[in-house]
Design a protein around this motif. Structure first.
Motif, PDB file in Angstrom:
ATOM      1  N   SER A   7      25.363 -30.872  25.823  1.00 34.30           N
ATOM      2  CA  SER A   7      25.951 -30.073  24.742  1.00 34.30           C
ATOM      3  C   SER A   7      27.382 -30.743  24.073  1.00 34.30           C
ATOM      4  O   SER A   7      27.475 -30.518  22.988  1.00 34.30           O
ATOM      5  N   ILE A   8      28.137 -31.438  24.975  1.00 39.14           N
ATOM      6  CA  ILE A   8      29.166 -32.138  24.540  1.00 39.14           C
ATOM      7  C   ILE A   8      28.738 -33.007  23.181  1.00 39.14           C
ATOM      8  O   ILE A   8      29.374 -33.074  22.047  1.00 39.14           O
ATOM      9  N   ASN A   9      27.755 -33.917  23.754  1.00 42.43           N
ATOM     10  CA  ASN A   9      27.351 -34.740  22.669  1.00 42.43           C
ATOM     11  C   ASN A   9      26.798 -34.117  21.241  1.00 42.43           C
ATOM     12  O   ASN A   9      27.035 -34.755  20.410  1.00 42.43           O
ATOM     13  N   MET A  10      25.987 -33.250  21.640  1.00 43.56           N
ATOM     14  CA  MET A  10      25.542 -32.279  20.192  1.00 43.56           C
ATOM     15  C   MET A  10      26.497 -31.959  19.595  1.00 43.56           C
ATOM     16  O   MET A  10      26.589 -32.028  18.281  1.00 43.56           O
ATOM     17  N   PHE A  11      27.683 -31.278  19.939  1.00 43.49           N
ATOM     18  CA  PHE A  11      28.619 -30.846  19.358  1.00 43.49           C
ATOM     19  C   PHE A  11      29.536 -31.849  18.578  1.00 43.49           C
ATOM     20  O   PHE A  11      30.075 -31.568  17.516  1.00 43.49           O
ATOM     21  N   ARG A  12      29.720 -32.651  19.622  1.00 42.10           N
ATOM     22  CA  ARG A  12      30.755 -33.941  19.102  1.00 42.10           C
ATOM     23  C   ARG A  12      30.141 -34.631  17.872  1.00 42.10           C
ATOM     24  O   ARG A  12      30.562 -34.944  16.697  1.00 42.10           O
ATOM     25  N   SER A  13      28.785 -34.828  17.589  1.00 41.46           N
ATOM     26  CA  SER A  13      27.890 -35.521  16.695  1.00 41.46           C
ATOM     27  C   SER A  13      27.999 -34.436  15.355  1.00 41.46           C
ATOM     28  O   SER A  13      28.050 -34.931  14.371  1.00 41.46           O
ATOM     29  N   ARG A  14      27.950 -33.006  15.617  1.00 38.06           N
ATOM     30  CA  ARG A  14      28.025 -32.174  14.368  1.00 38.06           C
ATOM     31  C   ARG A  14      29.467 -31.666  14.026  1.00 38.06           C
ATOM     32  O   ARG A  14      29.584 -31.448  12.743  1.00 38.06           O
ATOM     33  N   PHE A  15      30.368 -31.888  14.900  1.00 41.52           N
ATOM     34  CA  PHE A  15      31.841 -31.538  14.482  1.00 41.52           C
ATOM     35  C   PHE A  15      32.607 -32.583  15.119  1.00 41.52           C
ATOM     36  O   PHE A  15      33.463 -32.190  16.017  1.00 41.52           O
ATOM     37  N   PRO A  16      32.775 -33.743  14.774  1.00 42.50           N
ATOM     38  CA  PRO A  16      33.409 -34.921  15.195  1.00 42.50           C
ATOM     39  C   PRO A  16      34.917 -34.695  15.333  1.00 42.50           C
ATOM     40  O   PRO A  16      35.490 -35.514  16.095  1.00 42.50           O
ATOM     41  N   LYS A  17      35.714 -33.718  14.695  1.00 35.55           N
ATOM     42  CA  LYS A  17      37.098 -33.716  14.701  1.00 35.55           C
ATOM     43  C   LYS A  17      37.311 -32.535  15.452  1.00 35.55           C
ATOM     44  O   LYS A  17      38.479 -32.068  15.425  1.00 35.55           O
ATOM     45  N   SER A  18      36.509 -31.808  16.265  1.00 39.93           N
ATOM     46  CA  SER A  18      36.849 -30.786  17.181  1.00 39.93           C
ATOM     47  C   SER A  18      37.284 -31.206  18.461  1.00 39.93           C
ATOM     48  O   SER A  18      37.179 -32.246  19.106  1.00 39.93           O
ATOM     49  N   MET A  19      37.936 -29.950  19.028  1.00 43.48           N
ATOM     50  CA  MET A  19      38.481 -30.324  20.288  1.00 43.48           C
ATOM     51  C   MET A  19      37.672 -29.502  21.189  1.00 43.48           C
ATOM     52  O   MET A  19      37.147 -28.243  20.773  1.00 43.48           O
ATOM     53  N   ILE A  20      36.808 -30.173  22.313  1.00 42.71           N
ATOM     54  CA  ILE A  20      35.846 -29.450  23.034  1.00 42.71           C
ATOM     55  C   ILE A  20      36.508 -29.099  24.322  1.00 42.71           C
ATOM     56  O   ILE A  20      37.136 -30.017  25.046  1.00 42.71           O
ATOM     57  N   HIS A  21      36.174 -28.095  25.066  1.00 42.65           N
ATOM     58  CA  HIS A  21      36.713 -27.444  26.407  1.00 42.65           C
ATOM     59  C   HIS A  21      35.121 -27.257  27.088  1.00 42.65           C
ATOM     60  O   HIS A  21      34.612 -26.388  26.405  1.00 42.65           O
ATOM     61  N   SER A  22      34.965 -27.946  28.140  1.00 38.76           N
ATOM     62  CA  SER A  22      33.626 -27.874  28.746  1.00 38.76           C
ATOM     63  C   SER A  22      34.110 -27.272  30.267  1.00 38.76           C
ATOM     64  O   SER A  22      34.784 -28.004  30.824  1.00 38.76           O
ATOM     65  N   PHE A  23      33.300 -26.361  30.554  1.00 42.49           N
ATOM     66  CA  PHE A  23      33.733 -25.572  31.852  1.00 42.49           C
ATOM     67  C   PHE A  23      32.409 -25.803  32.710  1.00 42.49           C
ATOM     68  O   PHE A  23      31.063 -25.372  32.445  1.00 42.49           O
ATOM     69  N   GLU A  24      32.671 -26.196  34.001  1.00 43.37           N
ATOM     70  CA  GLU A  24      31.450 -26.490  35.197  1.00 43.37           C
ATOM     71  C   GLU A  24      32.047 -26.091  36.486  1.00 43.37           C
ATOM     72  O   GLU A  24      32.922 -26.697  36.809  1.00 43.37           O
ATOM     73  N   PRO A  25      31.530 -24.965  36.945  1.00 49.77           N
ATOM     74  CA  PRO A  25      32.136 -24.508  38.307  1.00 49.77           C
ATOM     75  C   PRO A  25      31.470 -25.402  39.487  1.00 49.77           C
ATOM     76  O   PRO A  25      32.326 -25.408  40.503  1.00 49.77           O
ATOM     77  N   SER A  26      30.246 -25.927  39.447  1.00 44.19           N
ATOM     78  CA  SER A  26      29.905 -26.497  40.671  1.00 44.19           C
ATOM     79  C   SER A  26      30.629 -27.907  40.781  1.00 44.19           C
ATOM     80  O   SER A  26      30.593 -28.739  39.751  1.00 44.19           O
ATOM     81  N   PRO A  27      31.166 -28.111  41.991  1.00 46.95           N
ATOM     82  CA  PRO A  27      31.880 -29.482  42.008  1.00 46.95           C
ATOM     83  C   PRO A  27      31.117 -30.521  41.832  1.00 46.95           C
ATOM     84  O   PRO A  27      31.480 -31.748  41.471  1.00 46.95           O
ATOM     85  N   SER A  28      29.772 -30.900  42.606  1.00 49.55           N
ATOM     86  CA  SER A  28      28.973 -31.718  42.532  1.00 49.55           C
ATOM     87  C   SER A  28      28.476 -31.957  40.917  1.00 49.55           C
ATOM     88  O   SER A  28      28.328 -33.263  40.562  1.00 49.55           O
ATOM     89  N   THR A  29      28.066 -30.967  40.164  1.00 48.42           N
ATOM     90  CA  THR A  29      27.750 -31.184  38.859  1.00 48.42           C
ATOM     91  C   THR A  29      28.899 -31.516  37.733  1.00 48.42           C
ATOM     92  O   THR A  29      28.941 -32.142  36.970  1.00 48.42           O
ATOM     93  N   PHE A  30      30.151 -31.258  38.396  1.00 50.57           N
ATOM     94  CA  PHE A  30      31.391 -31.251  37.549  1.00 50.57           C
ATOM     95  C   PHE A  30      31.510 -32.968  37.793  1.00 50.57           C
ATOM     96  O   PHE A  30      32.192 -33.532  37.047  1.00 50.57           O
ATOM     97  N   GLU A  31      31.429 -33.474  38.907  1.00 44.69           N
ATOM     98  CA  GLU A  31      31.602 -34.894  39.249  1.00 44.69           C
ATOM     99  C   GLU A  31      30.621 -35.689  38.168  1.00 44.69           C
ATOM    100  O   GLU A  31      31.296 -36.503  37.497  1.00 44.69           O
ATOM    101  N   THR A  32      29.205 -35.370  37.924  1.00 50.24           N
ATOM    102  CA  THR A  32      28.383 -35.884  36.981  1.00 50.24           C
ATOM    103  C   THR A  32      28.964 -35.662  35.815  1.00 50.24           C
ATOM    104  O   THR A  32      28.931 -36.792  34.747  1.00 50.24           O
ATOM    105  N   LEU A  33      29.363 -34.465  35.420  1.00 53.19           N
ATOM    106  CA  LEU A  33      30.099 -34.254  33.978  1.00 53.19           C
ATOM    107  C   LEU A  33      31.368 -35.199  33.792  1.00 53.19           C
ATOM    108  O   LEU A  33      31.385 -36.012  32.475  1.00 53.19           O
ATOM    109  N   SER A  34      31.993 -35.379  34.817  1.00 53.43           N
ATOM    110  CA  SER A  34      33.431 -36.127  34.784  1.00 53.43           C
ATOM    111  C   SER A  34      32.992 -37.613  34.489  1.00 53.43           C
ATOM    112  O   SER A  34      33.708 -38.360  33.748  1.00 53.43           O
ATOM    113  N   ARG A  35      31.881 -38.126  35.209  1.00 59.01           N
ATOM    114  CA  ARG A  35      31.493 -39.591  35.025  1.00 59.01           C
ATOM    115  C   ARG A  35      31.069 -39.990  33.537  1.00 59.01           C
ATOM    116  O   ARG A  35      31.130 -40.766  32.939  1.00 59.01           O
TER     117      ARG A  35
END
Length: 184
Positions: free
Chosen positions: A1-29
């Protein structure tokens, strides 16, 4: 989702939420260091506090709701996670406007929207884009009619559905876009 929104709205500020600690690790990487992207390790809902996230062997199926007939994967663990409302988050972070509120919370989207009611009433959200589940994928899943009624009663209009997915030859889920009537 981050990549899709960044490509369509390159000047936007994106806040991404992920509650799962393990999935958040992947997102962070994958997303840490991206300009104008902030990652948050908690869920959004109708009330701030804590809830049990039902983590699934298929991370895309993890939810606060239990699997039902059309769901897949297996419960691997229950994780107590922090939950904030959109309104509390915006107040804490001094966010005045949300151009697009994108939600893919595996059947918990209506609760996210309920937690944004102050922002909705103040006309601080322009578009809402979310996954609509039609099938019996989760127990106690709010119907599309409930979510639709909530959004339309708060002056949002349905723009379109995008990319239907089917199970057993029946519409199972899709994405929907709603716009606040002041933005039409």
């Amino acid at each position: 989702s981050i990549n899709m929104f960044r490509s369509r709205f390159p000047k936007s500020m994106i806040h991404s939420f992920e509650p799962s600690p393990s999935t958040f690790e992947t997102l962070s990487r994958e997303a840490s260091g991206l300009k104008d992207v902030k990652l948050w390790n908690f869920a959004l809902g109708s009330e701030s506090g804590q809830m049990r996230l039902l983590e699934n062997s298929q991370s895309v199926m993890s939810s606060f709701l239990h699997l039902s007939e059309f769901g897949w994967g297996n419960l691997t663990k229950e994780t107590l996670v922090d939950v904030k409302t959109v309104d509390d988050f915006c107040n804490d972070e001094k966010i005045e406007k949300i151009d697009i509120l994108k939600s893919d919370t595996q059947g918990f989207d209506l609760e996210v929207f309920k937690g944004a009611e102050q922002s909705i009433h103040a006309n601080r959200i322009g578009l809402i884009y979310f996954e609509v589940i039609f099938s019996d994928m989760y127990k106690d899943l709010p119907s599309f009619a409930q979510t639709y009624d909530f959004l339309t009663s708060h002056d949002f209009l349905l723009v379109s559905f995008y990319q239907f997915h089917y199970q057993r030859q029946l519409a199972s889920w899709t994405d929907a876009l709603f716009v606040h009537k002041s933005h039409v």
